[in-house]
Design a protein around this motif. Sequence first.
Motif, PDB file in Angstrom:
ATOM      1  N   ARG A 103       0.678  -1.045   0.124  1.00  0.00           N
ATOM      2  CA  ARG A 103      -0.064   0.132   0.019  1.00  0.00           C
ATOM      3  C   ARG A 103       0.706   1.141   0.013  1.00  0.00           C
ATOM      4  O   ARG A 103       0.559   2.141  -0.539  1.00  0.00           O
ATOM      5  CB  ARG A 103      -0.879   0.116   1.374  1.00  0.00           C
ATOM      6  N   GLU A 104       2.019   1.301   0.924  1.00  0.00           N
ATOM      7  CA  GLU A 104       2.702   2.438   0.607  1.00  0.00           C
ATOM      8  C   GLU A 104       3.618   2.682  -0.503  1.00  0.00           C
ATOM      9  O   GLU A 104       3.766   3.615  -0.976  1.00  0.00           O
ATOM     10  CB  GLU A 104       4.052   2.128   1.791  1.00  0.00           C
ATOM     11  N   ARG A 105       3.743   1.475  -1.528  1.00  0.00           N
ATOM     12  CA  ARG A 105       4.409   1.739  -2.722  1.00  0.00           C
ATOM     13  C   ARG A 105       3.268   2.415  -3.593  1.00  0.00           C
ATOM     14  O   ARG A 105       3.479   3.171  -4.148  1.00  0.00           O
ATOM     15  CB  ARG A 105       4.717   0.425  -3.272  1.00  0.00           C
ATOM     16  N   GLU A 106       1.904   1.904  -3.283  1.00  0.00           N
ATOM     17  CA  GLU A 106       1.034   2.596  -3.990  1.00  0.00           C
ATOM     18  C   GLU A 106       0.835   3.860  -3.957  1.00  0.00           C
ATOM     19  O   GLU A 106       0.580   4.838  -4.756  1.00  0.00           O
ATOM     20  CB  GLU A 106      -0.424   1.936  -3.680  1.00  0.00           C
ATOM     21  N   VAL A 107       0.944   4.194  -2.717  1.00  0.00           N
ATOM     22  CA  VAL A 107       0.714   5.807  -2.082  1.00  0.00           C
ATOM     23  C   VAL A 107       1.922   6.641  -2.840  1.00  0.00           C
ATOM     24  O   VAL A 107       1.758   7.707  -3.108  1.00  0.00           O
ATOM     25  CB  VAL A 107       0.651   5.896  -0.541  1.00  0.00           C
ATOM     26  N   MET A 108       3.077   5.953  -2.541  1.00  0.00           N
ATOM     27  CA  MET A 108       4.243   6.606  -3.195  1.00  0.00           C
ATOM     28  C   MET A 108       4.178   6.996  -4.654  1.00  0.00           C
ATOM     29  O   MET A 108       4.312   8.066  -5.128  1.00  0.00           O
ATOM     30  CB  MET A 108       5.552   5.676  -2.975  1.00  0.00           C
ATOM     31  N   GLY A 109       3.791   5.826  -5.445  1.00  0.00           N
ATOM     32  CA  GLY A 109       3.447   6.024  -6.723  1.00  0.00           C
ATOM     33  C   GLY A 109       2.417   7.284  -7.053  1.00  0.00           C
ATOM     34  O   GLY A 109       2.829   8.018  -8.143  1.00  0.00           O
ATOM     35  N   LEU A 110       1.357   7.441  -6.503  1.00  0.00           N
ATOM     36  CA  LEU A 110       0.271   8.478  -6.633  1.00  0.00           C
ATOM     37  C   LEU A 110       0.751   9.983  -6.016  1.00  0.00           C
ATOM     38  O   LEU A 110       0.480  10.768  -6.743  1.00  0.00           O
ATOM     39  CB  LEU A 110      -0.753   7.954  -5.985  1.00  0.00           C
ATOM     40  N   VAL A 111       1.661   9.753  -5.255  1.00  0.00           N
ATOM     41  CA  VAL A 111       2.299  10.890  -4.503  1.00  0.00           C
ATOM     42  C   VAL A 111       3.109  11.645  -5.667  1.00  0.00           C
ATOM     43  O   VAL A 111       3.052  12.962  -5.824  1.00  0.00           O
ATOM     44  CB  VAL A 111       3.111  10.794  -3.115  1.00  0.00           C
ATOM     45  N   VAL A 112       4.154  10.774  -6.215  1.00  0.00           N
ATOM     46  CA  VAL A 112       5.087  11.436  -7.072  1.00  0.00           C
ATOM     47  C   VAL A 112       4.411  11.848  -8.537  1.00  0.00           C
ATOM     48  O   VAL A 112       5.102  12.251  -9.303  1.00  0.00           O
ATOM     49  CB  VAL A 112       6.288  10.452  -7.314  1.00  0.00           C
TER      50      VAL A 112
END
Length: 210
Positions: A148-157
């Motif tokens: 989930r943190e990877r998903e969030v990182m992808g959307l943040v960047v």
Amino acid sequence: MTPAPAPTVFVVDDDDLVRASIQGMLKSVGLRSETFGTPQEFLRSKRPDGPSCLVLDVRLPGVSGLDFQHELAQAGIRIPIIFITGHGDIPMTVKAMKSGAVEFLTKPFRDQDLLDAIHQALERDRVTRQQQNELAELRKRYESLTTREREVMGLVVSGMLNKQIAYDLGTSEITVKIQRGNVMRKMQAASLAELVRMAAKLELGPARKK
């Protein structure tokens, strides 16, 4: 802090006198070297883990230096190469340089010209190794993130706001804030701009949106 390993210059030439001459010259300026009569000897050797370069004769028994350059690339051995030859021509030089050689020197060459090329090659290898180490460290940090943190990182960047990410992932904005904070902490990113640079280095594709 661990001291940086000493650089090593590898010399592959079937002429004993040439090998001895280059090794003596390198020793006189404090550079460590190992010499080999054939490419096979070089491949069989246990090479130290540190900045290095290869001084390679073009004409060798069994395999040409240019073929060996290709063989090394195919095997994933990325070592800066300086070619030396007594019989160089322009097409040969062009082919070597296009394949990434640092320099192509025709015998007899000045010691200083070879030394300059060696210093350039060692610096190139130092920079490459540093970049590889930094990338390995970044990958390690990225692997510590949850799915989930990877998903969030992808959307943040990709430029999305917390509320947009929350809607996209079907979760609450406060949860996204916590996960975003975890991403920044685990990736050791001091700012969004730094996180974006990290994602670019990791070659992360654009995040999928629902």
